[in-house]
Enzyme design. Sequence first.
Site, PDB file in Angstrom:
ATOM      1  N   GLU A  54       0.826  -1.201   0.000  1.00  0.00           N
ATOM      2  CA  GLU A  54       0.000   0.000   0.000  1.00  0.00           C
ATOM      3  C   GLU A  54       0.867   1.261   0.000  1.00  0.00           C
ATOM      4  OE1 GLU A  54      -1.903  -2.809   3.113  1.00  0.00           O
ATOM      5  OE2 GLU A  54       0.015  -2.587   2.079  1.00  0.00           O
ATOM      6  N   SER A 170      18.627 -43.403 -10.379  1.00  0.00           N
ATOM      7  CA  SER A 170      17.553 -42.401 -10.409  1.00  0.00           C
ATOM      8  C   SER A 170      17.916 -41.138 -11.180  1.00  0.00           C
ATOM      9  CB  SER A 170      17.156 -42.016  -8.987  1.00  0.00           C
ATOM     10  OG  SER A 170      18.258 -41.453  -8.290  1.00  0.00           O
TER      11      SER A 170
END
Length: 366
Positions: A54, A170
């Site tokens: 703001e 992996s």
Amino acid sequence: MADFDAALMDRALAEAARADFATSPNPMVGAVVARDGEVIAVGHHARAGMAHAEVVALEAAGAAARDADLYVTLEPCTVQGRTPPCVDAVIAAGPRRVIVAMTDPNPAVSGLGVAVLERAGIKVELGISAEAAARLNRFYLTFMRTGRPFVTAKFAASLDGRIATRTGESRWISSVEARELAHRLRYRHDAVLVGATTVAADNPALTVRLAGEQHRQPLRVVVDSTLRTPASAQLFAPGASPVLVATTAAASTERTAALEAAGAEILVLPAVRGRVDLGALLDILGQRQVLSVLAEGGAEVLGSLRDAHLIDSVVAILAPRIIGGTGAASAIAGAGAASLREATPLVDVEVEQAGGDLIVTGYCVR
């Protein structure tokens, strides 16, 4: 509601998102100053300790903010922190309306910001794009409502759900593009969490590595019930972010001393069936103002989190290949669901592509 209010709140939400989760432990907030649907100025909260959205927008608008409309994605704050209360700046600027997407769940603020503005004679409209605002600040909202961080479970697997072959290979199941996304996820979370088995198998650094950018690095958390993690692990390389190793009373004093000498903080937690109580770990992380955790595995850690209903969202990277094999590890282990009724459903599921991989994201229904 004016016809243009929703569009201008969307603009404020886009401003808030520019922070890219770097505001922790603060929420991401965006603001727009407009008159008759025309944007005068915008602003967002970029980082904790910096000016709030703001204030940024109102200062950019200057005198033009008087009698204009202020759109803000979260209720203006009323407390003095590292910056002054935002309601003071809003009142001083003198907008005719303040349009707020949602109230702040922080009990020190919730509803007070709206009340202060209304007492000052400023009309406040609440609730426009509230669902989108809540999703944007899902980490902050979860933390404020539960005291625990938001947990994202992330894994890369083949289409048949395997995270490694039967021999343990992996690297790499996922594409380069998907791995870059994984680094972006690390950047957006306050902490990244893995189990000791992942450290032993992959020796990961668990750092953010994105080309050409300066990054905040997450706290790295290892769940290691007996302190199997070697002191020579890449995690303990000099100059990286802190490493927290969560263990139990079963850990030896010798292993504790060795890891502490390597630079780790050792946290002894209660055990559940011989393993670290993950709920207790999340409680401690919440007390340290860790708003978000990226759980990268392995299968046992993700399974334990799922079994304990501690996962808030899932990011599954699915590679277009089939691994197969009864001995190949699946993405999520643990006890699992005994029936489909007990399976964890996902909502708001989205699918996108990165390289040749599918990225499936969704939010868990508790």
